[in-house]
Design a protein around this motif. Structure first.
Motif, PDB file in Angstrom:
ATOM      1  N   ARG A  68       0.831  -1.200   0.000  1.00 11.91           N
ATOM      2  CA  ARG A  68       0.000   0.000   0.000  1.00 11.91           C
ATOM      3  C   ARG A  68       0.871   1.257   0.000  1.00 11.91           C
ATOM      4  O   ARG A  68       1.961   1.274   0.549  1.00 11.91           O
ATOM      5  CB  ARG A  68      -0.914   0.007   1.228  1.00 11.91           C
ATOM      6  CG  ARG A  68      -1.998  -1.055   1.173  1.00 11.91           C
ATOM      7  CD  ARG A  68      -2.827  -0.980   2.425  1.00 11.91           C
ATOM      8  NE  ARG A  68      -3.829  -2.029   2.493  1.00 11.91           N
ATOM      9  CZ  ARG A  68      -5.039  -1.942   1.923  1.00 11.91           C
ATOM     10  NH1 ARG A  68      -5.387  -0.867   1.248  1.00 11.91           N
ATOM     11  NH2 ARG A  68      -5.896  -2.925   2.048  1.00 11.91           N
ATOM     12  N   ARG A  69       0.314   2.324  -0.561  1.00 15.84           N
ATOM     13  CA  ARG A  69       1.061   3.554  -0.790  1.00 15.84           C
ATOM     14  C   ARG A  69       1.634   4.140   0.505  1.00 15.84           C
ATOM     15  O   ARG A  69       2.741   4.648   0.538  1.00 15.84           O
ATOM     16  CB  ARG A  69       0.122   4.560  -1.458  1.00 15.84           C
ATOM     17  CG  ARG A  69       0.838   5.797  -1.967  1.00 15.84           C
ATOM     18  CD  ARG A  69      -0.132   6.713  -2.710  1.00 15.84           C
ATOM     19  NE  ARG A  69       0.239   8.089  -2.458  1.00 15.84           N
ATOM     20  CZ  ARG A  69      -0.625   9.075  -2.380  1.00 15.84           C
ATOM     21  NH1 ARG A  69      -1.914   8.851  -2.517  1.00 15.84           N
ATOM     22  NH2 ARG A  69      -0.203  10.298  -2.153  1.00 15.84           N
ATOM     23  N   PHE A  70       0.883   4.109   1.595  1.00 18.43           N
ATOM     24  CA  PHE A  70       1.344   4.763   2.821  1.00 18.43           C
ATOM     25  C   PHE A  70       2.130   3.825   3.740  1.00 18.43           C
ATOM     26  O   PHE A  70       2.416   4.162   4.871  1.00 18.43           O
ATOM     27  CB  PHE A  70       0.153   5.341   3.603  1.00 18.43           C
ATOM     28  CG  PHE A  70      -0.600   6.414   2.856  1.00 18.43           C
ATOM     29  CD1 PHE A  70       0.054   7.239   1.954  1.00 18.43           C
ATOM     30  CD2 PHE A  70      -1.958   6.603   3.059  1.00 18.43           C
ATOM     31  CE1 PHE A  70      -0.636   8.234   1.256  1.00 18.43           C
ATOM     32  CE2 PHE A  70      -2.661   7.598   2.375  1.00 18.43           C
ATOM     33  CZ  PHE A  70      -1.994   8.414   1.467  1.00 18.43           C
ATOM     34  N   ILE A  71       2.467   2.635   3.217  1.00 16.26           N
ATOM     35  CA  ILE A  71       3.229   1.675   4.021  1.00 16.26           C
ATOM     36  C   ILE A  71       4.660   1.600   3.482  1.00 16.26           C
ATOM     37  O   ILE A  71       4.867   1.439   2.277  1.00 16.26           O
ATOM     38  CB  ILE A  71       2.587   0.265   3.949  1.00 16.26           C
ATOM     39  CG1 ILE A  71       1.151   0.291   4.472  1.00 16.26           C
ATOM     40  CG2 ILE A  71       3.456  -0.755   4.684  1.00 16.26           C
ATOM     41  CD1 ILE A  71       1.000   0.435   5.962  1.00 16.26           C
ATOM     42  N   ASN A  72       5.628   1.722   4.382  1.00 19.94           N
ATOM     43  CA  ASN A  72       7.026   1.555   4.002  1.00 19.94           C
ATOM     44  C   ASN A  72       7.560   0.290   4.659  1.00 19.94           C
ATOM     45  O   ASN A  72       7.310   0.060   5.836  1.00 19.94           O
ATOM     46  CB  ASN A  72       7.860   2.756   4.456  1.00 19.94           C
ATOM     47  CG  ASN A  72       7.382   4.042   3.802  1.00 19.94           C
ATOM     48  OD1 ASN A  72       7.234   4.105   2.581  1.00 19.94           O
ATOM     49  ND2 ASN A  72       7.106   5.042   4.610  1.00 19.94           N
ATOM     50  N   ALA A  93       3.527   5.428   6.937  1.00 17.84           N
ATOM     51  CA  ALA A  93       3.896   6.839   6.794  1.00 17.84           C
ATOM     52  C   ALA A  93       3.112   7.694   7.782  1.00 17.84           C
ATOM     53  O   ALA A  93       2.037   7.301   8.246  1.00 17.84           O
ATOM     54  CB  ALA A  93       3.624   7.302   5.369  1.00 17.84           C
ATOM     55  N   HIS A  95       4.487  16.085   6.500  1.00 20.29           N
ATOM     56  CA  HIS A  95       4.860  14.735   6.103  1.00 20.29           C
ATOM     57  C   HIS A  95       6.167  14.445   6.811  1.00 20.29           C
ATOM     58  O   HIS A  95       7.170  15.098   6.560  1.00 20.29           O
ATOM     59  CB  HIS A  95       5.013  14.659   4.578  1.00 20.29           C
ATOM     60  CG  HIS A  95       5.150  13.253   4.068  1.00 20.29           C
ATOM     61  ND1 HIS A  95       4.246  12.674   3.220  1.00 20.29           N
ATOM     62  CD2 HIS A  95       6.079  12.294   4.326  1.00 20.29           C
ATOM     63  CE1 HIS A  95       4.619  11.427   2.957  1.00 20.29           C
ATOM     64  NE2 HIS A  95       5.727  11.179   3.633  1.00 20.29           N
ATOM     65  N   LEU A  96       6.115  13.529   7.734  1.00 21.22           N
ATOM     66  CA  LEU A  96       7.286  13.265   8.561  1.00 21.22           C
ATOM     67  C   LEU A  96       8.338  12.523   7.735  1.00 21.22           C
ATOM     68  O   LEU A  96       8.017  11.560   7.032  1.00 21.22           O
ATOM     69  CB  LEU A  96       6.850  12.444   9.781  1.00 21.22           C
ATOM     70  CG  LEU A  96       7.805  12.397  10.960  1.00 21.22           C
ATOM     71  CD1 LEU A  96       7.010  12.335  12.262  1.00 21.22           C
ATOM     72  CD2 LEU A  96       8.750  11.216  10.878  1.00 21.22           C
ATOM     73  N   GLU A 136      10.636  10.081   6.386  1.00 24.78           N
ATOM     74  CA  GLU A 136      10.572   8.641   6.637  1.00 24.78           C
ATOM     75  C   GLU A 136      11.903   8.055   7.106  1.00 24.78           C
ATOM     76  O   GLU A 136      11.932   7.092   7.874  1.00 24.78           O
ATOM     77  CB  GLU A 136      10.061   7.928   5.386  1.00 24.78           C
ATOM     78  CG  GLU A 136       8.539   7.849   5.405  1.00 24.78           C
ATOM     79  CD  GLU A 136       7.864   8.192   4.097  1.00 24.78           C
ATOM     80  OE1 GLU A 136       8.500   8.114   3.039  1.00 24.78           O
ATOM     81  OE2 GLU A 136       6.664   8.543   4.151  1.00 24.78           O
ATOM     82  N   LEU A 188      12.099   8.766  10.773  1.00 26.14           N
ATOM     83  CA  LEU A 188      11.207   7.849  11.483  1.00 26.14           C
ATOM     84  C   LEU A 188      11.858   6.476  11.608  1.00 26.14           C
ATOM     85  O   LEU A 188      11.842   5.863  12.679  1.00 26.14           O
ATOM     86  CB  LEU A 188       9.876   7.746  10.741  1.00 26.14           C
ATOM     87  CG  LEU A 188       8.854   6.765  11.318  1.00 26.14           C
ATOM     88  CD1 LEU A 188       8.423   7.191  12.704  1.00 26.14           C
ATOM     89  CD2 LEU A 188       7.645   6.645  10.399  1.00 26.14           C
ATOM     90  N   ARG A 248      -5.072  10.921   5.872  1.00 24.64           N
ATOM     91  CA  ARG A 248      -3.708  10.412   5.797  1.00 24.64           C
ATOM     92  C   ARG A 248      -3.355   9.436   6.914  1.00 24.64           C
ATOM     93  O   ARG A 248      -2.272   8.867   6.920  1.00 24.64           O
ATOM     94  CB  ARG A 248      -2.715  11.589   5.788  1.00 24.64           C
ATOM     95  CG  ARG A 248      -2.835  12.516   4.590  1.00 24.64           C
ATOM     96  CD  ARG A 248      -2.610  11.796   3.258  1.00 24.64           C
ATOM     97  NE  ARG A 248      -1.368  11.050   3.239  1.00 24.64           N
ATOM     98  CZ  ARG A 248      -0.222  11.536   2.795  1.00 24.64           C
ATOM     99  NH1 ARG A 248      -0.146  12.739   2.308  1.00 24.64           N
ATOM    100  NH2 ARG A 248       0.873  10.780   2.801  1.00 24.64           N
ATOM    101  N   CYS A 276      -6.107   3.912   5.982  1.00 26.91           N
ATOM    102  CA  CYS A 276      -5.902   3.220   4.723  1.00 26.91           C
ATOM    103  C   CYS A 276      -7.062   2.255   4.611  1.00 26.91           C
ATOM    104  O   CYS A 276      -7.222   1.385   5.476  1.00 26.91           O
ATOM    105  CB  CYS A 276      -4.564   2.491   4.755  1.00 26.91           C
ATOM    106  SG  CYS A 276      -4.064   1.904   3.159  1.00 26.91           S
ATOM    107  N   LEU A 331      -3.640   3.487  10.129  1.00 30.29           N
ATOM    108  CA  LEU A 331      -2.283   3.022   9.858  1.00 30.29           C
ATOM    109  C   LEU A 331      -1.563   2.684  11.164  1.00 30.29           C
ATOM    110  O   LEU A 331      -0.771   1.765  11.230  1.00 30.29           O
ATOM    111  CB  LEU A 331      -1.503   4.116   9.111  1.00 30.29           C
ATOM    112  CG  LEU A 331      -1.909   4.357   7.656  1.00 30.29           C
ATOM    113  CD1 LEU A 331      -1.292   5.646   7.145  1.00 30.29           C
ATOM    114  CD2 LEU A 331      -1.470   3.178   6.794  1.00 30.29           C
ATOM    115  N   TRP A 332      -1.836   3.492  12.196  1.00 31.73           N
ATOM    116  CA  TRP A 332      -1.216   3.294  13.517  1.00 31.73           C
ATOM    117  C   TRP A 332      -2.346   3.148  14.535  1.00 31.73           C
ATOM    118  O   TRP A 332      -2.749   4.131  15.157  1.00 31.73           O
ATOM    119  CB  TRP A 332      -0.348   4.499  13.887  1.00 31.73           C
ATOM    120  CG  TRP A 332       0.856   4.749  13.035  1.00 31.73           C
ATOM    121  CD1 TRP A 332       0.977   5.660  12.032  1.00 31.73           C
ATOM    122  CD2 TRP A 332       2.141   4.108  13.142  1.00 31.73           C
ATOM    123  NE1 TRP A 332       2.242   5.618  11.505  1.00 31.73           N
ATOM    124  CE2 TRP A 332       2.982   4.677  12.169  1.00 31.73           C
ATOM    125  CE3 TRP A 332       2.654   3.096  13.972  1.00 31.73           C
ATOM    126  CZ2 TRP A 332       4.304   4.285  12.005  1.00 31.73           C
ATOM    127  CZ3 TRP A 332       3.977   2.713  13.794  1.00 31.73           C
ATOM    128  CH2 TRP A 332       4.787   3.297  12.822  1.00 31.73           C
TER     129      TRP A 332
END
Ligand SMILES: [Zn+2]
Lengths: 105, 160
Positions: free
Chosen positions: A54-58, A87, B68-69, B71, B74, B109, B112, B117-118
């Motif tokens: 997914r786009r926001f996952i690194n 992200a 936008h932090l 990466e 992070l 943001r 997802c 996301l978190w």
């Protein structure tokens, strides 16, 4: 062949509180497919329906972003650890994009 | 959930937010215990201006309207916390001349496919007006409400 996957504290609801899990696989893609066995439900948070990250996952193999390596095909045989890092981004309300400004009279 | 944060950690993030004004700042929060108070704020780089310069169509907002932090930062913070057995607990950012609330873009943001996301993160948002802290509030994901909701926040004396 198992590799260590580090689970950030804020995602440990998937790993029953475990800071890391050992997962079988020869590529990042295989590891992520198998990760669901120890972290139920995490796979669909990381991969989309077509199986892409997914786009926001690194995802990092050791200290390298897999997008700069071979993405899901990146081999993990010599890797010490894999990290999952969603992200972090956002923005304030009341934002008018330049296009919207141009369109307004 | 509830965010408990030491006075010294809180002051580090407030200084970072005031310095970034009139742009948004961002950073991470960590603690020595998985469930104890946050004792460290890690100021991070907001790379939104760089993203905007590289691709203004994809990233129409600048740091005045978004964060936008970085990466890489992070990643390094997470690695250092893992190596020392500490815990990443939350994220902070600022709203210049704007209330401290979870905006629609913050929500977009942070999700997802409508899932966070978190999931266990504390999201501290500091409202900065005229370069000074106005209010700070903390938010967290509510699985029941399927939304980010405000949670109580307590700033602790450092010797507590
Ligand atoms: Zn915001």
């Amino acid at each position: 062949m198992a590799v260590k996957v580090n689970i950030p504290t804020m995602l440990r609801n998937y790993s029953n509180g475990q800071p890391s899990v050992l997962v079988e696989g020869t590529t990042v893609g295989e590891v992520l497919q198998n990760l669901d066995q120890s972290c139920a439900g995490i796979k669909e948070r990381l991969l989309d329906k077509d199986g892409r990250v997914r786009r926001f996952i690194n995802i990092y193999v050791d200290s390298e972003d897999i997008r700069l390596l071979r993405d899901l095909e990146t081999p993990v045989a010599s890797a010490k650890e894999i990290r999952i890092m969603p992200a972090i981004a956002g923005g304030r309300p009341g934002f008018a994009s330049p296009c919207a400004v141009l369109r307004s009279p | 959930m509830m965010l408990r944060i030491t006075r010294s950690a809180f002051e580090v993030l407030v200084r970072h937010a005031e310095k970034a004004f009139p742009e948004e700042c961002c950073g991470c929060l960590s603690s020595p215990e998985a469930e104890g108070p946050v004792t460290t704020a890690h100021p991070c780089t907001n790379i939104q201006n760089r993203l905007h310069e590289e691709d203004p169509k994809m990233h129409p907002r600048t740091a005045r309207d978004a964060y936008h932090l970085d990466e890489r930062e992070l990643f390094r913070i997470q690695q250092e916390l893992d190596d020392t057995g500490r815990h990443l607990r939350g994220i902070f950012h600022s709203h210049p001349n704007e209330e401290s609330y979870f905006s629609a873009e913050d929500k977009r943001r942070a999700l997802c496919d409508d899932e966070p996301l978190w999931p266990d993160a504390h999201y501290l948002i500091a409202s900065i007006r005229g370069g000074r802290l106005a209010t700070a509030k903390s938010f967290t994901w509510s699985p029941a409400q399927k939304d980010f909701i405000e949670e109580p926040m307590e700033v602790l004396a450092d010797d507590a």
